[in-house]
Write a protein that holds these residues in place. Structure first.
Motif, PDB file in Angstrom:
ATOM      1  N   GLY A 147      33.415 -33.651  -5.469  1.00 21.60           N
ATOM      2  CA  GLY A 147      34.450 -33.163  -6.446  1.00 21.60           C
ATOM      3  C   GLY A 147      35.599 -33.059  -6.229  1.00 21.60           C
ATOM      4  O   GLY A 147      36.260 -32.426  -7.110  1.00 21.60           O
ATOM      5  N   ALA A 148      36.160 -32.787  -4.905  1.00 21.24           N
ATOM      6  CA  ALA A 148      37.491 -32.555  -4.662  1.00 21.24           C
ATOM      7  C   ALA A 148      38.661 -33.288  -5.509  1.00 21.24           C
ATOM      8  O   ALA A 148      38.428 -34.516  -5.466  1.00 21.24           O
ATOM      9  N   ARG A 149      39.514 -32.817  -6.285  1.00 16.15           N
ATOM     10  CA  ARG A 149      40.681 -33.235  -6.847  1.00 16.15           C
ATOM     11  C   ARG A 149      42.064 -33.248  -6.323  1.00 16.15           C
ATOM     12  O   ARG A 149      43.066 -33.727  -6.384  1.00 16.15           O
ATOM     13  N   ILE A 150      41.712 -32.471  -5.052  1.00 11.02           N
ATOM     14  CA  ILE A 150      42.984 -32.548  -3.917  1.00 11.02           C
ATOM     15  C   ILE A 150      42.512 -32.149  -2.638  1.00 11.02           C
ATOM     16  O   ILE A 150      41.694 -31.311  -2.451  1.00 11.02           O
ATOM     17  N   ILE A 151      43.193 -32.604  -1.520  1.00 10.27           N
ATOM     18  CA  ILE A 151      42.533 -32.571  -0.342  1.00 10.27           C
ATOM     19  C   ILE A 151      43.871 -31.710   0.545  1.00 10.27           C
ATOM     20  O   ILE A 151      45.049 -32.538   0.487  1.00 10.27           O
ATOM     21  N   GLY A 152      43.580 -31.006   1.534  1.00 13.08           N
ATOM     22  CA  GLY A 152      44.406 -30.311   2.197  1.00 13.08           C
ATOM     23  C   GLY A 152      44.093 -30.533   3.668  1.00 13.08           C
ATOM     24  O   GLY A 152      42.897 -30.769   4.030  1.00 13.08           O
ATOM     25  N   VAL A 153      45.096 -30.756   4.610  1.00  8.19           N
ATOM     26  CA  VAL A 153      44.919 -30.794   6.152  1.00  8.19           C
ATOM     27  C   VAL A 153      45.427 -29.636   6.573  1.00  8.19           C
ATOM     28  O   VAL A 153      46.711 -29.726   6.742  1.00  8.19           O
ATOM     29  N   THR A 190      51.738 -27.950   7.382  1.00  8.37           N
ATOM     30  CA  THR A 190      52.892 -28.092   8.066  1.00  8.37           C
ATOM     31  C   THR A 190      53.953 -28.151   7.058  1.00  8.37           C
ATOM     32  O   THR A 190      55.054 -28.018   7.274  1.00  8.37           O
ATOM     33  N   GLU A 191      53.767 -28.960   6.077  1.00 10.05           N
ATOM     34  CA  GLU A 191      55.056 -29.225   4.984  1.00 10.05           C
ATOM     35  C   GLU A 191      54.892 -27.987   3.814  1.00 10.05           C
ATOM     36  O   GLU A 191      55.611 -27.917   3.025  1.00 10.05           O
ATOM     37  N   VAL A 192      53.646 -27.426   3.853  1.00 14.87           N
ATOM     38  CA  VAL A 192      53.523 -26.217   2.831  1.00 14.87           C
ATOM     39  C   VAL A 192      54.039 -25.045   3.559  1.00 14.87           C
ATOM     40  O   VAL A 192      55.040 -24.427   3.056  1.00 14.87           O
ATOM     41  N   SER A 193      53.824 -24.887   4.769  1.00 12.80           N
ATOM     42  CA  SER A 193      54.231 -23.523   5.461  1.00 12.80           C
ATOM     43  C   SER A 193      54.030 -23.658   6.876  1.00 12.80           C
ATOM     44  O   SER A 193      52.993 -23.177   7.460  1.00 12.80           O
ATOM     45  N   PRO A 194      55.109 -23.891   7.689  1.00 13.70           N
ATOM     46  CA  PRO A 194      54.922 -24.352   9.302  1.00 13.70           C
ATOM     47  C   PRO A 194      55.049 -22.920  10.009  1.00 13.70           C
ATOM     48  O   PRO A 194      55.881 -23.010  10.700  1.00 13.70           O
ATOM     49  N   VAL A 195      53.830 -22.090   9.844  1.00 14.35           N
ATOM     50  CA  VAL A 195      53.815 -20.839  10.538  1.00 14.35           C
ATOM     51  C   VAL A 195      53.082 -21.037  11.685  1.00 14.35           C
ATOM     52  O   VAL A 195      52.101 -21.939  11.870  1.00 14.35           O
ATOM     53  N   SER A 196      53.279 -19.978  12.849  1.00 17.32           N
ATOM     54  CA  SER A 196      52.217 -20.100  13.846  1.00 17.32           C
ATOM     55  C   SER A 196      50.901 -19.428  13.632  1.00 17.32           C
ATOM     56  O   SER A 196      50.142 -19.737  14.318  1.00 17.32           O
ATOM     57  N   ASN A 197      50.820 -18.638  12.585  1.00 16.23           N
ATOM     58  CA  ASN A 197      49.406 -18.003  12.181  1.00 16.23           C
ATOM     59  C   ASN A 197      48.684 -18.958  11.421  1.00 16.23           C
ATOM     60  O   ASN A 197      48.969 -19.332  10.295  1.00 16.23           O
ATOM     61  N   ASP A 198      47.693 -19.725  12.205  1.00 16.79           N
ATOM     62  CA  ASP A 198      46.994 -20.751  11.669  1.00 16.79           C
ATOM     63  C   ASP A 198      46.287 -20.296  10.273  1.00 16.79           C
ATOM     64  O   ASP A 198      45.971 -21.032   9.342  1.00 16.79           O
ATOM     65  N   HIS A 199      45.889 -19.015  10.342  1.00 16.16           N
ATOM     66  CA  HIS A 199      44.999 -18.585   9.112  1.00 16.16           C
ATOM     67  C   HIS A 199      45.721 -18.503   7.975  1.00 16.16           C
ATOM     68  O   HIS A 199      45.431 -18.816   6.672  1.00 16.16           O
ATOM     69  N   ALA A 200      47.012 -17.752   8.197  1.00 14.44           N
ATOM     70  CA  ALA A 200      47.915 -17.906   7.028  1.00 14.44           C
ATOM     71  C   ALA A 200      48.341 -18.986   6.390  1.00 14.44           C
ATOM     72  O   ALA A 200      48.540 -19.157   5.095  1.00 14.44           O
ATOM     73  N   ARG A 201      48.581 -19.945   7.274  1.00 13.31           N
ATOM     74  CA  ARG A 201      48.833 -21.105   7.044  1.00 13.31           C
ATOM     75  C   ARG A 201      47.792 -21.925   6.190  1.00 13.31           C
ATOM     76  O   ARG A 201      48.213 -22.629   5.156  1.00 13.31           O
ATOM     77  N   ALA A 202      46.539 -21.676   6.537  1.00 15.31           N
ATOM     78  CA  ALA A 202      45.417 -22.407   5.829  1.00 15.31           C
ATOM     79  C   ALA A 202      45.203 -21.846   4.744  1.00 15.31           C
ATOM     80  O   ALA A 202      45.042 -22.407   3.390  1.00 15.31           O
ATOM     81  N   ASN A 203      45.626 -20.472   4.465  1.00 13.91           N
ATOM     82  CA  ASN A 203      45.427 -19.674   2.939  1.00 13.91           C
ATOM     83  C   ASN A 203      46.746 -20.193   2.154  1.00 13.91           C
ATOM     84  O   ASN A 203      46.362 -20.589   0.817  1.00 13.91           O
TER      85      ASN A 203
END
Length: 669
Positions: A147-153, A190-203
């Motif tokens: 059911g994904a209507r949008i996918i993030g990487v 990386t196009e939404v928020s290219p920060v070094s904190n992988d967790h904050a970037r995923a959020n």
């Protein structure tokens, strides 16, 4: 040429309109199910205030900026798009964080909508293992089937090298060039928020996924309807970082908290204008109280804001929100304890006094009962308040369960909410090591000036500034924004690392090149752009944003941060920011000089309960329209306006300054 600035809030949609010389304001109820409808209704009200119609106003408008809490409401209500996420294998449960549940526990994304894939980028940014195309395609098919209507990487260490995220997109587009592009958008962390904190970037990526579809639909729909109504220019969307940009240049997550952020920017402008060294902005609307601290030095950016308990990596102007507003619901718990909020009656049905079927007693009902609000003034009499309904609601929900009189119950509601709001401000003052007496409280929002002096007394603040446009202050704040984009070159290295200064220089050149291209797309030439470089330095787990000045570069910035530490330690350079802006028209208040102070005679009187023990007391009232520079009102008194009220307790004095701002001071020793 007009400028139009709107703030779409949870309860009301506010408008601030200017013809370059003067301004007008408007306020209409928000229609959450059809945002363009309330926007156009607010524009119509603004047009009427200038003696024209909607088409005339829009045809002659040069700028239309929109701040909104649409995104925030989507997150709070959990009604965003069903998102899928691809992560590095092994990070499916914690999303690179310390908490085993990660953001999953917050309800933002379902566990089955997160899939891990192989491939690895090491700590040096080098490929340690390649991405497997068949694995990627299988993972994507599984997410779509669920059911994904949008996918993030969001892949580990992508900030060091985004090659794997880019490769995943290439694989998907090669295999599904039409279906996935048109039906299931794909986003890279990386196009939404290219920060070094992988967790904050995923959020940040997950939040952006949730918002993208509805924000895109609402904003483009609004832009189309504005164009059909006569507006000729691009709609500008206010960002939480303090600038604005076209819809096409806006990332959905950048709009989170944009209304409160616009108010913070307005507070910063006021601090610069009035020379106040430290200000705390308190925006009390119908649903929440937004608190922010600012000085005249620079906007209070927060590189790691938290929204609904989730740490993000989308830079925002720092705002703390609590559930305390005019619509906050009062109730007596089973043990006899009075609680107020955080839930709100909203705009519909709203407080009981709105006469729309609400039966809960709220802060606004209490203020009306106590006499702080004139029932015939709201929206210039277009929305009369039902005092009888307010009394019934507060009697049933508060007075009867607590065994008190109606006036005492209403006073308890007001005292409780004022204490909660004061506590939020006290925390911020203590964290910054400030003295309350040296802080100026800026009070705005529809309910802010009604409660400001009481809050100030709780805190120990002795000076309050309020504004004739205070109930639409976020819309005013939006009017101070320029087109702005913020770029970030992430380093994540100790500030003493060899070669870091050269990396900053080369990174700055890259960011400037991208910025010039983006701003050309916004319609600006290079000579119209203002460039500012800001270093994001971290020490002791806390960020410091330091603008580079006077050519002091990295070494000077590090020294300035170190000098401000109680216990200096290692300083890491997380990122270099480039803030690029270009001016667009906005209204600015002009100071009137040569006026004389004069005590203003009351225009009327009504019963106001200043304390439950004393009961109702005949109190002088004034009309805001009668207050000109130099006017002085001694408390106790109330100043009535079409969209709010200004409460001046005994021992306080209100004086109008040269800008038309209302300065309330505690005159007691």
């Amino acid at each position: 040429m007009y400028t139009i600035d709107l703030d779409v809030g949870g309860t009301f949609t506010d408008g601030f309109f200017s013809d370059g010389q003067t301004y007008r304001t408007a306020k209409v109820p928000t229609t959450a199910h059809d945002v363009p409808a309330c926007v156009l209704e607010c524009v119509a009200a603004g047009a009427a205030a200038f003696g024209t119609d909607t088409a005339g106003l829009l045809r002659e408008a040069s700028v239309f900026r929109l701040a909104t809490t649409i995104g925030t409401n989507i997150i709070v209500q959990g009604r965003g798009a069903k998102a899928g996420l691809l992560v590095s294998a092994g990070a499916e449960e914690d999303l690179y964080g310390d908490d085993p549940a990660g953001v999953i526990a917050q309800g933002f994304i379902r566990p089955e909508m997160i899939t891990g894939i192989g491939g690895a980028i090491d700590e040096n940014g080098t490929e340690a293992a390649p991405v497997n195309p068949e694995e990627v395609l299988a993972a994507v098919r599984g997410l779509v089937h669920r059911g994904a209507r949008i996918i993030g990487v969001c892949l580990r260490n992508a900030w060091r090298n985004d090659a794997h995220e880019v490769r995943v997109r290439e694989i998907i587009h090669e295999r599904y060039p039409v279906h996935y592009l048109r039906s299931v958008p794909l986003q890279l962390s990386t196009e939404v928020s290219p920060v070094s904190n992988d967790h904050a970037r995923a959020n940040s990526l997950i939040v952006n996924e949730m918002l993208h579809r509805e924000m895109t639909r609402s904003l483009y729909d609004l832009e189309d309807r504005l164009r059909d109504a006569g507006y000729r220019w691009p709609l500008l969307v206010t960002h939480a970082s303090g600038g604005c940009a076209r819809v096409a240049k806006t990332v959905a997550a950048e709009t989170l908290q944009s209304g409160p952020a616009a108010a913070v920017l307005g507070a910063w402008r006021i601090a610069q204008l009035t020379g106040a060294e430290h200000v705390v902005a308190a925006d009390m609307g119908g649903t929440s109280l937004d608190v922010a601290f600012a000085s005249a030095e620079q906007p209070p950016w927060d590189p790691r804001p938290t929204v609904e308990g989730v740490p993000l990596a989308i830079p925002m102007l720092g705002v703390e929100s609590i559930g305390a507003g005019g619509g906050s619901i009062a109730r007596v718990d089973g043990d006899g304890t009075l609680s107020v909020g955080p839930d709100s009656a909203g705009s519909y049905p709203g407080p009981a006094c709105y006469g729309q079927g609400g039966v809960e007693g709220t802060v606004t009902d209490a203020d009306l009962i106590l006499g702080y609000i004139d029932p015939g003034h709201l929206l210039a009499g277009r929305m009369p308040l039902d005092l009888s309904a307010a009394r019934d609601a507060v009697t049933e929900r508060v007075a009867a369960p607590s065994g008190t009189t109606l006036d005492a119950a209403a006073a308890m509601v007001r005292e409780t909410i004022d204490g909660e709001m004061a506590a939020a401000i006290v925390r911020g003052i203590e964290e910054r090591g400030l003295e309350p007496a040296g802080v100026t409280l800026l009070a705005f929002g529809g309910a802010g000036p009604l409660h400001a002096a009481s809050i100030a007394e709780h805190v120990g603040i002795r000076r309050v500034l309020a504004f004739p446009f205070g109930s639409v202050f976020s819309a005013y704040g939006s009017s101070t924004t320029d087109v702005m984009h913020l770029y970030r070159d992430t380093h994540g290295l100790p500030a003493a690392s060899p070669g870091l200064a050269d990396a900053i220089e080369s990174g700055t050149e890259r960011m400037q090149s991208v910025a010039v291209k983006d701003m050309r797309g916004e319609g600006f030439r290079f000579d119209e752009l203002d460039f500012q470089t800001v270093l994001e330095l971290w020490t002791g787990g806390r960020p410091a944003l330091v603008p580079t000045a006077n050519g002091d570069g990295l070494a000077g910035a590090v020294q300035r941060v170190t000098n401000g530490l109680d216990e200096p330690g290692p300083v890491a350079l997380e990122a270099t920011w480039m803030v690029v802006s270009a001016g667009v028209p906005h209204w600015s208040p002009e100071r009137v000089n040569g006026f004389a102070a004069h005590e203003l005679a009351a225009s009327g009187s009504r019963e106001v309960t200043w304390s439950a023990e004393q009961g109702p007391v005949a109190t002088p009232t004034h009309e805001l329209t009668d207050l000109t520079p130099g006017a002085v009102v001694e408390g106790p008194a109330v100043v009535d306006a079409a969209d709010t009220g200004y409460v001046v307790p005994g021992g306080w004095r209100l004086a109008v300054d040269g800008y038309g701002f209302l300065e309330m001071t505690d005159t007691r020793p």
